[in-house]
Every structure is written in C-alpha cells, then in structure tokens.
Motif scaffolding. Structure first.
Motif, short mmCIF file in Angstrom:
data_model
loop_
_atom_site.label_atom_id
_atom_site.label_comp_id
_atom_site.label_asym_id
_atom_site.label_seq_id
_atom_site.Cartn_x
_atom_site.Cartn_y
_atom_site.Cartn_z
N GLN A 213 24.62 23.46 33.82
CA GLN A 213 24.69 24.54 34.79
C GLN A 213 25.21 24.00 36.11
OE1 GLN A 213 21.27 27.17 35.06
NE2 GLN A 213 20.49 26.41 33.12
N ILE A 214 26.16 24.72 36.72
CA ILE A 214 26.73 24.31 38.00
C ILE A 214 25.74 24.63 39.11
CG2 ILE A 214 28.61 24.67 39.64
CD1 ILE A 214 30.31 25.55 37.17
N VAL A 215 25.28 23.60 39.81
CA VAL A 215 24.32 23.82 40.89
C VAL A 215 24.97 23.71 42.27
CG1 VAL A 215 22.34 23.10 39.50
CG2 VAL A 215 23.59 21.39 40.85
N LYS A 216 26.09 23.01 42.36
CA LYS A 216 26.85 22.94 43.59
C LYS A 216 28.34 22.91 43.25
CE LYS A 216 23.58 22.57 46.76
NZ LYS A 216 23.40 23.54 47.87
N GLU A 217 29.14 23.61 44.05
CA GLU A 217 30.59 23.64 43.83
C GLU A 217 31.29 23.71 45.18
OE1 GLU A 217 33.99 26.31 41.49
OE2 GLU A 217 31.85 26.74 41.25
N ARG A 218 32.31 22.85 45.36
CA ARG A 218 33.03 22.82 46.63
C ARG A 218 34.52 22.66 46.40
NH1 ARG A 218 31.09 19.03 51.23
NH2 ARG A 218 32.59 20.40 52.25
N PRO A 219 35.35 23.39 47.17
CA PRO A 219 36.80 23.22 47.04
C PRO A 219 37.23 21.86 47.57
CG PRO A 219 36.28 24.66 48.90
CD PRO A 219 34.98 24.39 48.19
N LEU A 220 38.19 21.26 46.89
CA LEU A 220 38.67 19.93 47.24
C LEU A 220 40.19 19.92 47.18
CD1 LEU A 220 38.53 16.86 47.68
CD2 LEU A 220 38.07 16.61 45.24
N LEU A 221 40.83 19.72 48.32
CA LEU A 221 42.29 19.67 48.37
C LEU A 221 42.74 18.21 48.33
CD1 LEU A 221 44.93 21.32 48.74
CD2 LEU A 221 44.74 20.81 51.19
N ILE A 222 43.51 17.88 47.30
CA ILE A 222 44.12 16.55 47.20
C ILE A 222 45.56 16.72 47.67
CG2 ILE A 222 44.74 14.65 45.69
CD1 ILE A 222 41.76 14.93 46.09
N ALA A 223 45.83 16.28 48.88
CA ALA A 223 47.13 16.52 49.52
C ALA A 223 48.11 15.39 49.25
CB ALA A 223 46.92 16.69 51.03
N THR A 224 49.36 15.65 49.56
CA THR A 224 50.40 14.62 49.50
C THR A 224 50.80 14.23 50.91
OG1 THR A 224 52.19 16.25 49.46
CG2 THR A 224 51.29 15.54 47.33
N ASN A 225 51.29 13.03 51.05
CA ASN A 225 51.83 12.58 52.33
C ASN A 225 53.32 12.90 52.33
OD1 ASN A 225 52.27 11.36 54.76
ND2 ASN A 225 52.12 9.26 53.98
N GLY A 226 53.64 14.17 52.60
CA GLY A 226 55.02 14.64 52.48
C GLY A 226 55.32 14.98 51.02
N TRP A 227 56.52 14.67 50.57
CA TRP A 227 56.93 14.96 49.19
C TRP A 227 56.49 13.83 48.26
CZ3 TRP A 227 58.75 19.46 47.36
CH2 TRP A 227 59.23 20.39 48.29
N LEU A 228 56.12 14.22 47.05
CA LEU A 228 55.72 13.27 46.01
C LEU A 228 56.53 13.55 44.76
CD1 LEU A 228 53.67 11.15 44.76
CD2 LEU A 228 52.36 13.16 44.01
N GLY A 229 57.08 12.50 44.18
CA GLY A 229 57.80 12.61 42.91
C GLY A 229 57.16 11.71 41.87
N LEU A 230 57.08 12.20 40.65
CA LEU A 230 56.51 11.38 39.57
C LEU A 230 57.10 11.78 38.23
CD1 LEU A 230 54.22 13.14 37.77
CD2 LEU A 230 52.96 12.95 39.90
#
Length: 426
Positions: A213-230
């Motif tokens: 059961q989910i007891v805590k949930e938080r939004p998490l933004l994983i950002a880029t340092n400008g443009w990212l290519g992979l």
C-alpha cells in the motif's frame, strides 16, 4: 514459475492477441504488450518482466500476486483467484481472438479431465499462496515520512531518499522510483536512507510502499542540464557528448557516430533519444501550442517503417505523437495525456508520411480538445484531460537516428521555449 495454471493464462492471452506463436515475438511485441496491459489495467508490467513470464529470459521464481492479478484482469477475469476458479480448457475461434475477455467454456468435457483440472488448480493456487504472504495493513500514513534529494542536475542522477518507516507492522517496506511497480526496492524499515539511480530524465512519482500500500507519494523531476542525447542500450544507455549531436541550428546524430560506438544498426537498429527537461517554466496543457520539425535519418532493413515519436513530458501522463511511413500506421500508438490510442483500433493514418524530408508537427489546446497536425493537416484530436497537467520537458525518439529543428513551445501567445530556429515559424 511454469505451473499449469500460469501457462494456461499466458496461452489465453497469446490466443486473444493473435500475434502468432510467442516464441516468435520480438522485443517490440513485448513493449507493445506492456502498453496494452497498462491501457486496460492501469498497471505496468515491464517488457523485461513479460519476457521472463513467457520464458524468453531464464528466471526461476514465481511471479508476484500483483503480476498475476494484472495478467488475469487483462485477459478479462476479475483477478487471479477468479481465473483459477473458472479455469477450464479453452479453444478460442478465429472470430474471438481479438476480443479480450474470458473464453467461453467448452460444452463437452470428460469428468476425468475436469477432475484433473481441479487437482491442478488447487495445487497451483496452493503453490502461489506459499509465495504471497498476507501482510497486515499499515498504520496511518502520517506515521511515516518520505523525502528525497537529487545529487546533481545531470543524467545519470542518483537520488537520496530519506524515510522513516519504523511504524510499519512488518518488514515489507519498499521505495518505488516511479509509477512502475517493477522499480520497487525492498528497504530496511529501521534505516532512514536509500539511494536510486535514474538513467533517463522525466517527471516521476516516487513512493513509499508498506505491505503493498502506498503510504507516501511525491513528484520527482529528474531534469537535464540543457539538451541530452543518448542511444538506448541495456542495462545503461550510451550517452552522447553535446558536440556529437548538437550544432547551432539542428540536432542530428550521424550514422557514422553510432557505428563508432560499436553499436550495430542491423538487424535491429537502436533507438536514439533527445531530451530537454526542467529548463523552462511549466506550461499548462489547457493553454499551450507546440511545433517542431523532425526528419528520419535511417531507413535501412528493419527501420523501413521509420518510426519516430515527439513527446511532451508532463507532470503526469505524457503526450506522445507517433510518426511512421504510410504503410506502418497500424503499429502506431498515441498518448494524449490520459489514454493510449492504438492504431489497431483507431484511424491514425494522419500520422503516416514520407519521413526523408522535414515534417512539421504541431499540437495545441483548443476549447476542450488537443489537436494534432502533421504538415499543417489535422491528423487527430483528443479530449482534454480533466486533471491539471503541465508540460515540463520535451523528448524525441527515433528508430535508428533522426534530426530536430525549429522547436517552439508557447503558453497562450507567450513564447516559453525555443531552440534550433532555422526559419521563422508561423
């Protein structure tokens, strides 16, 4: 894992999909099945999990109760228990194969076969139960704390999770990196920190889970340092230096650069991905307009369909606009911020085009709809989601490789983000 009951459930799904023998399925088939399951059940079973279930990867453990319930629900049953109760030998006719639902029982069965199936069902259910402990419900969520801190503003990015789960009534405490249950990691309820690595940017919803059961949930933004290519690769993507794919007015990864990294283009070309996340103010989906020009850069062999996708990464479900050669539109899937629209069931021919030349893709909010344009022709429109959704990033995905230019995102009449402008965009 290969109990008769599980095998029969997989056989039912295999017949309903009518994709041929599962031993011939390719990676894209398991990825597509992942999307179909998520669309119907709102639970994601990763492509790697599905490959294990179908025996394409060696694995000696029984699937979890959640996995079994999800598969049974996808096949049209209420849950795994309901399936095992109704279990009978089935034969789906050609006319029934495309209808997801529990198959009708045969009218004639020998009592001996029925008795054997009852024994098998009881044995299988007992075996599953040995691996699924019934845990007590967790105490109130205010008894727990949960926070996190990204280590850097780059990719890969480690995130330090801090938690207090001492109030948990058992040791079944997990940290889940995103909406995908497959990213759950068991943690010690008496400890207070756990770290995870994110190999791709995006908007995630990290969770503290106790007894499933989910007891805590938080939004998490994983950002880029400008443009990212992979370049997509397992277990870790191959990351690109900016000078390998960025010039003043275009994003482009040459085929020669891919080959220099010892990545083969045949028989299956890789997926090349470009991102820009968290570098502009969020734009509400109810008041946006977006345009870009894209072009395929590889169309040999298995890349003849020239699949590509333009993604608007949001704080919830993304908007993903698919493109392909005209003859491949049946394989497309559009995400509209709340649902997946399949080219198998919907006319997505407007997203089919010649991809050797630049294609202009636009989408915008209008009244209560999102409209999608390809080369200034309306390709599709969908209902605006009720939820408050904001665009926080952009993503581009190419089969083989591709190019991007003339990127523009607006909130109302205000330009929020522009990049790689080669000409004035109307």
């Amino acid at each position: 894992m290969d109990t008769p009951a599980i095998k029969q459930l997989l056989d039912i799904i295999e017949q309903q999909l009518d994709w041929g023998d599962a031993t011939t399925w390719q990676s894209k088939d398991f990825e597509k099945l992942n999307l179909l399951i998520f669309e119907k059940t709102k639970v994601s079973l990763s492509a790697s999990t599905l490959r294990r279930l179908w025996g394409r990867v060696e694995y000696h453990h029984l699937p979890s109760g959640t996995t079994l319930d999800t598969l049974a629900c996808f096949a049209g049953f209420e849950n795994w228990r309901s399936f095992t109760r109704q279990q009978k030998p089935t034969a789906i006719s050609a006319n029934e194969k495309t209808n997801i639902g529990p198959p009708p029982p045969k009218q004639k069965n020998s009592w001996g076969l029925k008795a054997a199936l009852i024994i098998i069902t009881v044995a299988a259910t007992t075996l599953i139960a040995m691996y699924i402990r019934k845990e007590p419900a967790p105490v109130a969520s205010n008894a727990y704390t949960f926070s996190f801190k990204p280590v850097t503003r780059d990719i890969p990015n480690s995130v330090i999770f801090s938690y207090d789960a001492k109030a948990a009534p058992s040791d079944s405490v997990f940290i889940q990196q995103s909406w995908d249950p497959q990213t759950r990691t068991l943690v010690d309820k008496n400890q207070h920190q756990h770290t995870s690595v994110y190999y791709r940017p995006g908007s995630y919803h990290a969770k503290l889970v106790v007894n499933n059961q989910i007891v805590k949930e938080r939004p998490l933004l994983i950002a880029t340092n400008g443009w990212l290519g992979l370049i997509a690769h397992k277990p870790v993507p191959v990351y690109l230096n900016n000078n390998e794919f960025i010039t003043r007015d275009i994003i482009n990864l040459p085929v020669s650069t891919i080959l220099k990294k010892n990545i083969e283009l045949e028989p299956q070309p890789p997926v090349v991905e470009f991102y820009n996340v968290g570098n502009f103010e969020p734009v509400p989906l109810k008041d946006f307009s977006f345009s870009v020009e894209v072009k395929s850069g590889y169309y040999e062999g298995a890349a003849t369909c020239r699949f590509m996708e333009v993604g608007l990464i949001t704080n919830k479900v993304p908007v993903v606009i698919p493109l392909s050669a005209n003859g491949c539109v049946s394989e497309l899937n559009l995400l509209d911020g709340q649902h997946m629209i399949s080219g198998k069931k919907t006319d997505l021919s407007g997203f089919g085009t010649g991809l050797s030349d630049w294609i202009r893709v636009r989408c915008c909010s209008t009244a209560n709809k999102i409209q999608y344009y390809v080369n200034d022709k309306l390709a599709y429109e969908s209902v605006m989601p009720d939820a408050k959704i904001s665009i926080v990033g952009l993503g581009y995905y190419f089969q083989g490789t591709g190019s991007v230019r003339n990127v523009e995102l607006k909130r109302g009449d205000k330009v929020v983000f522009q990049a790689f402008l080669t000409q004035k965009t109307p």
